[in-house]
Enzyme design. Structure first.
Site, PDB file in Angstrom:
ATOM      1  N   VAL A  80      29.046  49.970  86.232  1.00 22.97           N
ATOM      2  CA  VAL A  80      28.402  48.749  85.733  1.00 22.97           C
ATOM      3  C   VAL A  80      29.271  47.979  84.734  1.00 22.97           C
ATOM      4  O   VAL A  80      28.910  46.877  84.320  1.00 22.97           O
ATOM      5  CB  VAL A  80      27.015  49.043  85.109  1.00 22.97           C
ATOM      6  N   TYR A 105      21.963  59.557  66.489  1.00 27.14           N
ATOM      7  CA  TYR A 105      22.052  58.630  67.622  1.00 27.14           C
ATOM      8  C   TYR A 105      23.127  57.563  67.415  1.00 27.14           C
ATOM      9  O   TYR A 105      23.662  57.008  68.380  1.00 27.14           O
ATOM     10  CB  TYR A 105      20.671  57.997  67.863  1.00 27.14           C
ATOM     11  N   LYS A 150      21.165  50.111  71.966  1.00 26.03           N
ATOM     12  CA  LYS A 150      19.757  49.976  72.384  1.00 26.03           C
ATOM     13  C   LYS A 150      19.104  48.766  71.724  1.00 26.03           C
ATOM     14  O   LYS A 150      18.270  48.093  72.339  1.00 26.03           O
ATOM     15  CB  LYS A 150      18.972  51.260  72.064  1.00 26.03           C
ATOM     16  N   THR A 163      18.117  65.430  79.510  1.00 28.12           N
ATOM     17  CA  THR A 163      18.949  64.981  80.628  1.00 28.12           C
ATOM     18  C   THR A 163      20.401  65.179  80.234  1.00 28.12           C
ATOM     19  O   THR A 163      20.702  65.505  79.086  1.00 28.12           O
ATOM     20  CB  THR A 163      18.718  63.485  80.909  1.00 28.12           C
TER      21      THR A 163
HETATM   22  P1  NAD Z   1      21.374  60.666  82.743  1.00 29.66           P
HETATM   23  O1  NAD Z   1      22.614  61.316  82.238  1.00 29.66           O
HETATM   24  O2  NAD Z   1      20.627  61.366  83.797  1.00 29.66           O
HETATM   25  O3  NAD Z   1      21.665  59.177  83.218  1.00 29.66           O
HETATM   26  C1  NAD Z   1      22.623  58.358  82.599  1.00 29.66           C
HETATM   27  C2  NAD Z   1      23.268  57.601  83.733  1.00 29.66           C
HETATM   28  O4  NAD Z   1      24.176  56.598  83.256  1.00 29.66           O
HETATM   29  C3  NAD Z   1      24.078  58.506  84.665  1.00 29.66           C
HETATM   30  O5  NAD Z   1      23.601  58.373  85.985  1.00 29.66           O
HETATM   31  C4  NAD Z   1      25.494  57.968  84.549  1.00 29.66           C
HETATM   32  O6  NAD Z   1      26.241  58.103  85.752  1.00 29.66           O
HETATM   33  C5  NAD Z   1      25.194  56.518  84.242  1.00 29.66           C
HETATM   34  N1  NAD Z   1      26.361  55.789  83.758  1.00 29.66           N
HETATM   35  C6  NAD Z   1      27.064  55.959  82.605  1.00 29.66           C
HETATM   36  N2  NAD Z   1      28.093  55.087  82.557  1.00 29.66           N
HETATM   37  C7  NAD Z   1      28.022  54.334  83.687  1.00 29.66           C
HETATM   38  C8  NAD Z   1      28.807  53.276  84.236  1.00 29.66           C
HETATM   39  N3  NAD Z   1      29.880  52.784  83.588  1.00 29.66           N
HETATM   40  N4  NAD Z   1      28.436  52.742  85.434  1.00 29.66           N
HETATM   41  C9  NAD Z   1      27.372  53.218  86.101  1.00 29.66           C
HETATM   42  N5  NAD Z   1      26.582  54.226  85.645  1.00 29.66           N
HETATM   43  C10 NAD Z   1      26.925  54.777  84.457  1.00 29.66           C
HETATM   44  O7  NAD Z   1      20.455  60.452  81.428  1.00 29.66           O
HETATM   45  P2  NAD Z   1      19.040  59.736  81.212  1.00 29.66           P
HETATM   46  O8  NAD Z   1      18.501  60.310  79.976  1.00 29.66           O
HETATM   47  O9  NAD Z   1      18.231  59.749  82.457  1.00 29.66           O
HETATM   48  O10 NAD Z   1      19.495  58.253  80.854  1.00 29.66           O
HETATM   49  C11 NAD Z   1      18.977  57.125  81.521  1.00 29.66           C
HETATM   50  C12 NAD Z   1      18.603  56.059  80.513  1.00 29.66           C
HETATM   51  O11 NAD Z   1      17.470  56.499  79.751  1.00 29.66           O
HETATM   52  C13 NAD Z   1      19.686  55.711  79.508  1.00 29.66           C
HETATM   53  O12 NAD Z   1      19.673  54.311  79.269  1.00 29.66           O
HETATM   54  C14 NAD Z   1      19.212  56.445  78.269  1.00 29.66           C
HETATM   55  O13 NAD Z   1      19.721  55.902  77.062  1.00 29.66           O
HETATM   56  C15 NAD Z   1      17.719  56.224  78.385  1.00 29.66           C
HETATM   57  N6  NAD Z   1      16.885  57.076  77.551  1.00 29.66           N
HETATM   58  C16 NAD Z   1      16.990  58.430  77.630  1.00 29.66           C
HETATM   59  C17 NAD Z   1      16.188  59.222  76.819  1.00 29.66           C
HETATM   60  C18 NAD Z   1      16.293  60.715  76.880  1.00 29.66           C
HETATM   61  O14 NAD Z   1      15.837  61.384  75.921  1.00 29.66           O
HETATM   62  N7  NAD Z   1      16.828  61.299  77.932  1.00 29.66           N
HETATM   63  C19 NAD Z   1      15.256  58.633  75.933  1.00 29.66           C
HETATM   64  C20 NAD Z   1      15.174  57.245  75.888  1.00 29.66           C
HETATM   65  C21 NAD Z   1      15.987  56.468  76.705  1.00 29.66           C
END
Ligand code: NAD
Length: 274
Positions: free
Chosen positions: A75, A166, A173, A204
């Site tokens: 991305v 964080y 964010k 995750t």
């Molecule tokens: P995850 O590791 O499963 O997913 C993160 C994804 O980002 C991966 O699929 C990775 O390949 C992708 N990614 C990173 N750099 C990239 C790039 N340059 N191009 C394309 N893809 C890229 O972890 P997750 O927790 O499912 O994260 C998903 C979203 O949820 C994120 O935005 C994260 O900040 C948000 N989030 C997570 C939590 C949590 O506690 N897990 C809480 C709130 C928000």
């Protein structure tokens, strides 16, 4: 119950709809139950992965989807976004839902004090985790325009207040949440809604690579009013609601899926008898 706008089950029928889901790394990814729920509800789903090499981490989970399209897109690369949008357009002809579930900050940015945040790390984190929402949405806009579509992005409460550990990702964010409201305003004339989902901590790959995550998670479990962990499927179900006509007049919102943790003024374990 039904009314002139359709029964609840028809409001959750996504037949003929299409979705592009970013951020499925493995079956623990928050994006995975979002994809699964949308697909189970009838939508055709494209899964976008950062690069082909990470596909092996997904195991066989794509077998659980009906007729999925797998595309590749870093991305942070505009040409990759253009190519992916072309592939989705060729396969689906249109797009109803875009899910942004991508975040990255260089590992060293989680070390040391926040004041030591390096300019280069800041640029990378903001580019991949926040700017990408603008770039992706612009890339698929010709496929979504005037279809009453919906863009969802995954954010976190650290955008609003300090969450220990964080660091730089909090800034990303905060930017993402501002992008959500600006895109919501910008795209409303096209009938496209843009909303954020802000879950509590979920184990995750991305989350557990943050050095302070275990502390954040333990503290959350102890204090969150609903007294239960947030699951990725909690997020998947809320995503389904936001994509549905039940949320037809909601845009620019950030919905917390955190058992009420964000409402606390004192994040302490609930005392006995209170
Ligand atoms: P995850 O590791 O499963 O997913 C993160 C994804 O980002 C991966 O699929 C990775 O390949 C992708 N990614 C990173 N750099 C990239 C790039 N340059 N191009 C394309 N893809 C890229 O972890 P997750 O927790 O499912 O994260 C998903 C979203 O949820 C994120 O935005 C994260 O900040 C948000 N989030 C997570 C939590 C949590 O506690 N897990 C809480 C709130 C928000």
């Amino acid at each position: 119950m039904s009314n002139s706008q359709g029964s609840v089950s028809s409001l959750l029928d996504f037949s003929g709809k299409t979705a592009l889901i970013t951020g499925v790394l493995d079956e623990n990814s928050i994006a995975w139950p979002i994809a699964k729920r949308l697909n189970d509800a009838g939508a055709r789903v494209a899964i976008s992965i950062q690069r082909r090499a990470v596909k092996r981490l997904m195991g066989n989970i794509l077998d659980q989807l009906r007729d999925p399209l797998l595309v590749e897109c870093d991305v942070s690369q505009d040409d990759a976004i253009t190519k992916m949008a072309d592939e989705v357009g060729t396969a689906f002809g249109h797009l109803d839902f875009l899910v942004h579930s991508v975040a990255y900050a260089p590992p060293q940015s989680f070390q040391g004090r926040f004041i030591e945040t390096a300019r280069g790390d800041f640029a990378v984190a903001l580019d991949v985790s926040a700017y990408s929402l603008i770039a992706l949405t612009r890339g698929v806009l010709p496929l979504m325009r005037d279809r009453g579509g919906c863009v969802l992005a995954l954010t976190y409460m650290a955008a609003e207040r300090v969450v220990i550990g964080y660091k730089l990702m909090s800034v990303a964010k905060a930017a993402l949440e501002n992008i959500i409201i600006n895109l919501a305003y910008d795209l409303a004339p096209h009938g496209i809604r843009v909303n954020g989902l802000s879950p509590g901590p979920i184990s995750t790959k991305a989350a557990t690579s943050i050095p302070g995550f275990a502390l954040i998670h333990e503290h959350f479990k102890e204090c969150t009013p609903m007294q239960r962990e947030v699951t990725a499927d909690d997020v998947g179900k809320t995503a389904l609601f936001l994509c549905s006509p039940m949320a037809a007049n909601m845009t620019g919102e950030i919905l917390h899926v955190d058992g009420g943790y964000n409402i606390l003024g004192m994040t302490v374990k609930r005392p006995e008898g209170i």
